[in-house]
Scaffold this motif. Sequence first.
Motif, PDB file in Angstrom:
ATOM      1  N   MET A  72       0.909  -1.438  -0.543  1.00  0.00           N
ATOM      2  CA  MET A  72      -0.062   0.366  -0.387  1.00  0.00           C
ATOM      3  C   MET A  72       0.925   1.670  -0.273  1.00  0.00           C
ATOM      4  N   VAL A  73       1.911   1.326   0.578  1.00  0.00           N
ATOM      5  CA  VAL A  73       2.609   2.170   0.983  1.00  0.00           C
ATOM      6  C   VAL A  73       3.695   3.111  -1.170  1.00  0.00           C
ATOM      7  N   SER A  74       3.705   1.814  -1.638  1.00  0.00           N
ATOM      8  CA  SER A  74       4.330   0.966  -2.113  1.00  0.00           C
ATOM      9  C   SER A  74       4.067   1.915  -4.022  1.00  0.00           C
ATOM     10  N   GLU A  75       3.187   2.034  -3.108  1.00  0.00           N
ATOM     11  CA  GLU A  75       2.014   2.455  -4.904  1.00  0.00           C
ATOM     12  C   GLU A  75       1.765   3.679  -4.435  1.00  0.00           C
ATOM     13  N   GLU A  76       1.427   4.611  -5.906  1.00  0.00           N
ATOM     14  CA  GLU A  76       0.807   5.676  -5.639  1.00  0.00           C
ATOM     15  C   GLU A  76       0.027   5.679  -4.717  1.00  0.00           C
ATOM     16  N   ALA A  77      -0.519   6.561  -3.890  1.00  0.00           N
ATOM     17  CA  ALA A  77      -1.951   7.201  -3.582  1.00  0.00           C
ATOM     18  C   ALA A  77      -3.548   6.954  -4.291  1.00  0.00           C
ATOM     19  N   LYS A  78      -4.249   6.322  -4.158  1.00  0.00           N
ATOM     20  CA  LYS A  78      -5.201   6.638  -5.075  1.00  0.00           C
ATOM     21  C   LYS A  78      -5.658   7.760  -4.871  1.00  0.00           C
ATOM     22  N   THR A  79      -7.229   8.679  -6.069  1.00  0.00           N
ATOM     23  CA  THR A  79      -7.658   9.256  -5.655  1.00  0.00           C
ATOM     24  C   THR A  79      -8.885   8.396  -4.899  1.00  0.00           C
ATOM     25  N   GLY A  80      -9.495  10.052  -3.515  1.00  0.00           N
ATOM     26  CA  GLY A  80     -10.714   9.679  -3.155  1.00  0.00           C
ATOM     27  C   GLY A  80      -9.769   7.986  -1.866  1.00  0.00           C
ATOM     28  N   THR A  81      -8.709   8.168  -1.533  1.00  0.00           N
ATOM     29  CA  THR A  81      -8.256   7.496   0.000  1.00  0.00           C
ATOM     30  C   THR A  81      -7.952   8.594   0.334  1.00  0.00           C
ATOM     31  N   ASP A  82      -8.686   8.592   1.971  1.00  0.00           N
ATOM     32  CA  ASP A  82      -8.485   9.484   2.996  1.00  0.00           C
ATOM     33  C   ASP A  82      -7.286   9.205   3.536  1.00  0.00           C
ATOM     34  N   PHE A  83      -6.919   7.692   4.245  1.00  0.00           N
ATOM     35  CA  PHE A  83      -6.018   7.497   4.769  1.00  0.00           C
ATOM     36  C   PHE A  83      -5.147   5.933   4.553  1.00  0.00           C
ATOM     37  N   LEU A  84      -4.205   5.762   5.119  1.00  0.00           N
ATOM     38  CA  LEU A  84      -3.887   3.825   4.557  1.00  0.00           C
ATOM     39  C   LEU A  84      -3.441   4.212   6.565  1.00  0.00           C
ATOM     40  N   TRP A  85      -3.489   2.968   7.084  1.00  0.00           N
ATOM     41  CA  TRP A  85      -3.318   2.362   7.979  1.00  0.00           C
ATOM     42  C   TRP A  85      -2.503   0.856   7.993  1.00  0.00           C
ATOM     43  N   PRO A  86      -1.293   1.437   7.388  1.00  0.00           N
ATOM     44  CA  PRO A  86      -0.257  -0.173   7.198  1.00  0.00           C
ATOM     45  C   PRO A  86       0.079  -0.205   9.299  1.00  0.00           C
ATOM     46  N   SER A  87       1.106  -1.374   8.669  1.00  0.00           N
ATOM     47  CA  SER A  87       1.299  -2.043  10.303  1.00  0.00           C
ATOM     48  C   SER A  87       2.922  -2.107  10.614  1.00  0.00           C
ATOM     49  N   SER A  88       3.439  -0.887  10.209  1.00  0.00           N
ATOM     50  CA  SER A  88       4.513  -0.587  10.891  1.00  0.00           C
ATOM     51  C   SER A  88       5.340   0.671  10.515  1.00  0.00           C
ATOM     52  N   GLN A  89       5.910   1.756  11.446  1.00  0.00           N
ATOM     53  CA  GLN A  89       6.661   3.108  11.216  1.00  0.00           C
ATOM     54  C   GLN A  89       7.553   2.585  10.179  1.00  0.00           C
ATOM     55  N   VAL A  90       8.289   1.523   9.628  1.00  0.00           N
ATOM     56  CA  VAL A  90       9.223   1.571   8.919  1.00  0.00           C
ATOM     57  C   VAL A  90       8.288   1.435   7.477  1.00  0.00           C
ATOM     58  N   ALA A  91       6.592   1.569   7.116  1.00  0.00           N
ATOM     59  CA  ALA A  91       6.270   1.373   5.984  1.00  0.00           C
ATOM     60  C   ALA A  91       5.738   2.711   5.944  1.00  0.00           C
ATOM     61  N   LEU A  92       5.109   3.748   7.041  1.00  0.00           N
ATOM     62  CA  LEU A  92       5.464   5.370   7.575  1.00  0.00           C
ATOM     63  C   LEU A  92       6.455   6.129   6.828  1.00  0.00           C
ATOM     64  N   GLU A  93       7.910   5.805   6.866  1.00  0.00           N
ATOM     65  CA  GLU A  93       8.751   6.153   6.531  1.00  0.00           C
ATOM     66  C   GLU A  93       8.977   5.957   4.701  1.00  0.00           C
ATOM     67  N   LEU A  94       8.360   4.630   4.463  1.00  0.00           N
ATOM     68  CA  LEU A  94       8.508   4.335   3.338  1.00  0.00           C
ATOM     69  C   LEU A  94       8.295   4.884   2.615  1.00  0.00           C
ATOM     70  N   PHE A  95       6.335   5.485   2.822  1.00  0.00           N
ATOM     71  CA  PHE A  95       5.853   6.427   1.719  1.00  0.00           C
ATOM     72  C   PHE A  95       6.757   7.906   2.286  1.00  0.00           C
ATOM     73  N   ARG A  96       7.121   7.959   3.538  1.00  0.00           N
ATOM     74  CA  ARG A  96       6.954   9.446   3.218  1.00  0.00           C
ATOM     75  C   ARG A  96       8.456   9.858   1.748  1.00  0.00           C
ATOM     76  N   ILE A  97       9.582   8.492   2.084  1.00  0.00           N
ATOM     77  CA  ILE A  97      10.624   8.827   1.111  1.00  0.00           C
ATOM     78  C   ILE A  97       9.561   9.470  -0.297  1.00  0.00           C
ATOM     79  N   LYS A  98       8.888   8.514  -0.641  1.00  0.00           N
ATOM     80  CA  LYS A  98       8.826   8.676  -1.973  1.00  0.00           C
ATOM     81  C   LYS A  98       7.352   9.859  -2.230  1.00  0.00           C
ATOM     82  N   GLN A  99       5.869   9.386  -1.267  1.00  0.00           N
ATOM     83  CA  GLN A  99       4.996  10.474  -1.682  1.00  0.00           C
ATOM     84  C   GLN A  99       5.028  10.979  -0.258  1.00  0.00           C
ATOM     85  N   GLY A 100       5.837  11.980   0.807  1.00  0.00           N
ATOM     86  CA  GLY A 100       5.611  12.568   1.577  1.00  0.00           C
ATOM     87  C   GLY A 100       5.389  13.673   1.540  1.00  0.00           C
ATOM     88  N   GLU A 101       4.743  14.357   0.896  1.00  0.00           N
ATOM     89  CA  GLU A 101       4.138  15.990   0.336  1.00  0.00           C
ATOM     90  C   GLU A 101       2.749  15.500   0.462  1.00  0.00           C
TER      91      GLU A 101
END
Length: 357
Positions: A72-101
């Motif tokens: 979920m954090v590796s793919e481009e966040a889809k329009t209409g997705t209000d939140f992501l709820w992964p299961s690790s801080q690493v997933a959050l940081e990976l998302f920040r690296i690629k789509q932090g804005e």
Amino acid sequence: MRGFLIGFGILLLAAAIGIAIWFYTTTKPVVHIKGMIGSEKSLFLDNESVKAILKKKYGIVVDYVRAGSIEMVSEEAKTGTDFLWPSSQVALELFRIKQGEKVIRAENIFNSPIVIYSWDIVVNALIKTGIVKKELSSYYIVDMPGLLTMVRDGKKWSDIGLPQLYGKVTVTTTDPTKSNSGNMFAGLIANVLKGDVVVESDLEQVLPEVKTFFAKQGFMQTTSGVLFEQFLKTGVGQYPLIGGYESQVIEFSRMHKDFWPKVKGQIIPLYPVPTVWSEHPLIILNKKATVLIDALKDPDIQNIAWEEHGFRTGLMGVQNDPKTLLVDGIPASVTRIVPMPKASVMEKIIEALSDSK
């Protein structure tokens, strides 16, 4: 008579106004929030008590789809997705690296240690080899390097006194390139092999064995929920050892109260020494979803999360008391923890494992 009717009408009008005021002040407009979650949280969000609190107290209705945390954090966040709820801080940081804005706000909601699930006959054999030790009522894998060596060297189950099990010693996990539990297990293995938290300069040393560990598994499920279901359905012959979250067996015991007593003594969570924390950060992508963070920290919701779904909270005033659970062997606290490698390091591990498929 006319005065009575007028007075009665005024009384009805006052009552109607009072009811309208009460309804307006106690009923919140409902906001539908859509997101993607790790599969291990789906039964929690489907809990009728949780849904009632979210709707009545916070005016929230949550719609979700399940996905692997890394996926979920590796793919481009889809329009209409209000939140992501992964299961690790690493997933959050990976998302920040690629789509932090796109991150409006992010906060950790739950915690759950990574464990290895097994069966009583396997645990008894591992105790005899010195791999596992029982401390009070909990079971710990006190020799993680020894267990990894068994897997690496192709040790057979029959070699450790289990001739009824076919094949070689393996620990089955989810796909580390798609699912968080498998990803965290990859980080844990790398740390154990190094004897410390792995940094980028260690990868050349540890990656070959990490890749071998996962290559020995063959096909891997992409979500921890499906793997745990298969573990329960097919039994010890198919899955002697699997990686997962502590929360899963606690939730299962509550969801299947009639069946749980039949298997209570057979299914055993083993705590690796050390293990890693699986954190559950809620990543807000749409401003309207920010209220969900505070709602999920509601004390009543947090108590339900622990007692019915096994998520440790870590919030002040909320007790994670194992005595409230149906599962034996859950420690009051998990203290022998090693940090996960940095997100940039885990990204390189994921890339290496993807290339080796």
